[in-house]
Write a protein that holds these residues in place. Sequence first.
Motif, PDB file in Angstrom:
ATOM      1  N   THR A  54       0.832  -1.211   0.000  1.00 17.47           N
ATOM      2  CA  THR A  54       0.000   0.000   0.000  1.00 17.47           C
ATOM      3  C   THR A  54       0.864   1.256   0.000  1.00 17.47           C
ATOM      4  OG1 THR A  54      -1.716  -1.174   1.243  1.00 17.47           O
ATOM      5  CG2 THR A  54      -1.842   1.219   1.203  1.00 17.47           C
ATOM      6  N   ASN A  57       2.736   1.723  -3.267  1.00 16.63           N
ATOM      7  CA  ASN A  57       1.797   2.283  -4.234  1.00 16.63           C
ATOM      8  C   ASN A  57       1.686   3.793  -4.048  1.00 16.63           C
ATOM      9  OD1 ASN A  57      -0.705   3.143  -5.509  1.00 16.63           O
ATOM     10  ND2 ASN A  57      -1.786   2.503  -3.673  1.00 16.63           N
ATOM     11  N   LEU A  58       1.570   4.240  -2.802  1.00 16.87           N
ATOM     12  CA  LEU A  58       1.446   5.672  -2.524  1.00 16.87           C
ATOM     13  C   LEU A  58       2.685   6.436  -2.978  1.00 16.87           C
ATOM     14  CD1 LEU A  58       0.035   8.098  -1.212  1.00 16.87           C
ATOM     15  CD2 LEU A  58       1.133   7.439   0.952  1.00 16.87           C
ATOM     16  N   LEU A  62       2.579   9.096  -6.027  1.00 17.79           N
ATOM     17  CA  LEU A  62       2.889  10.495  -5.758  1.00 17.79           C
ATOM     18  C   LEU A  62       4.100  10.958  -6.571  1.00 17.79           C
ATOM     19  CD1 LEU A  62       2.411  10.811  -1.878  1.00 17.79           C
ATOM     20  CD2 LEU A  62       0.871  11.581  -3.689  1.00 17.79           C
ATOM     21  N   ASP A 100      -1.781  -1.419  -5.746  1.00 13.17           N
ATOM     22  CA  ASP A 100      -3.019  -1.203  -4.997  1.00 13.17           C
ATOM     23  C   ASP A 100      -3.917  -2.437  -5.091  1.00 13.17           C
ATOM     24  OD1 ASP A 100      -4.979   0.217  -3.525  1.00 13.17           O
ATOM     25  OD2 ASP A 100      -5.960   0.836  -5.371  1.00 13.17           O
ATOM     26  N   CYS A 124      -4.542   6.067   1.310  1.00 12.75           N
ATOM     27  CA  CYS A 124      -3.480   6.161   0.299  1.00 12.75           C
ATOM     28  C   CYS A 124      -4.073   6.319  -1.099  1.00 12.75           C
ATOM     29  CB  CYS A 124      -2.576   4.931   0.358  1.00 12.75           C
ATOM     30  SG  CYS A 124      -1.473   4.907   1.801  1.00 12.75           S
ATOM     31  N   ASP A 125      -5.203   5.655  -1.350  1.00 16.68           N
ATOM     32  CA  ASP A 125      -5.878   5.817  -2.638  1.00 16.68           C
ATOM     33  C   ASP A 125      -6.295   7.274  -2.839  1.00 16.68           C
ATOM     34  OD1 ASP A 125      -5.604   3.164  -3.223  1.00 16.68           O
ATOM     35  OD2 ASP A 125      -7.663   2.610  -2.717  1.00 16.68           O
ATOM     36  N   ALA A 127      -4.980   9.981  -1.452  1.00 16.50           N
ATOM     37  CA  ALA A 127      -3.790  10.809  -1.658  1.00 16.50           C
ATOM     38  C   ALA A 127      -3.238  10.653  -3.071  1.00 16.50           C
ATOM     39  CB  ALA A 127      -2.721  10.445  -0.628  1.00 16.50           C
ATOM     40  N   ALA A 128      -3.151   9.413  -3.549  1.00 20.56           N
ATOM     41  CA  ALA A 128      -2.608   9.158  -4.888  1.00 20.56           C
ATOM     42  C   ALA A 128      -3.484   9.761  -5.974  1.00 20.56           C
ATOM     43  CB  ALA A 128      -2.443   7.662  -5.107  1.00 20.56           C
TER      44      ALA A 128
END
Length: 239
Positions: A54, A57-58, A62, A100, A124-125, A127-128
């Motif tokens: 996770t 991915n973030l 980003l 993700d 995190c989803d 934010a991304a």
Amino acid sequence: MQSATSLADPRPTVADFHRVNRGGGLFSESISQWLGAVFALVAQRLGLRPTALTLTNLVLGLATSITVVALAGPVAAGDVPAWVVGLLALIGWQVAYSLDCADGQLARVTGQGSPAGARIDILCDVAAQIALVAALAATAVAQEPGTPTWLVATFAGTWMVNLVTSVMQSGPNAASMVTSTSLPVRLVKLVRDYGAVIFVAAVVLAVAPALVLWVMVAFTVVNGGFLLASIAFSARASL
């Protein structure tokens, strides 16, 4: 047949991980979820926890979006080739999205799921996707300085409709306006398939970045229309 989520087999296969995927659309199930299953298998072999995927991915999501924002001006000025940024976005966003997909698969197959893990996944989803929206908006403004502020704001707001409705679909009150799983319907639904959307966005960045503005317009209309239709559908059901 043995369940993919069983811990009796300490060596699950890629197919075992893919079997427990949560969908996402025709593109996501055919490409992103399979790549996610490979990542999940590697993570399981390395003894990594789902949250590690996770957070990776973030960071990747980003980093990719920030790079697109930083290069939006140079691309518009012709100092940086558009295809370089588009290729970076294509690889970075797709790999991030596959990670993700992988974290949930890993959690379900290895029994490592938790409420905290689910929360960090959603956060995190968010934010991304905020960063991705910023990247597309920055490109549109760099290419077309007269891009209306209200369009950028509306695009940013309606983009989150997909994420919100996806979260709502995971609970006991989930419902679908169109339940058909026929190929024509699934092809139409590609417009809301996150994997397909970021693929199209990256290709436009590479081939014709000046058209990003119209990509924003298209997805604002689609997501806004879906939001209104969902409100009407839910209102009718509740009455």
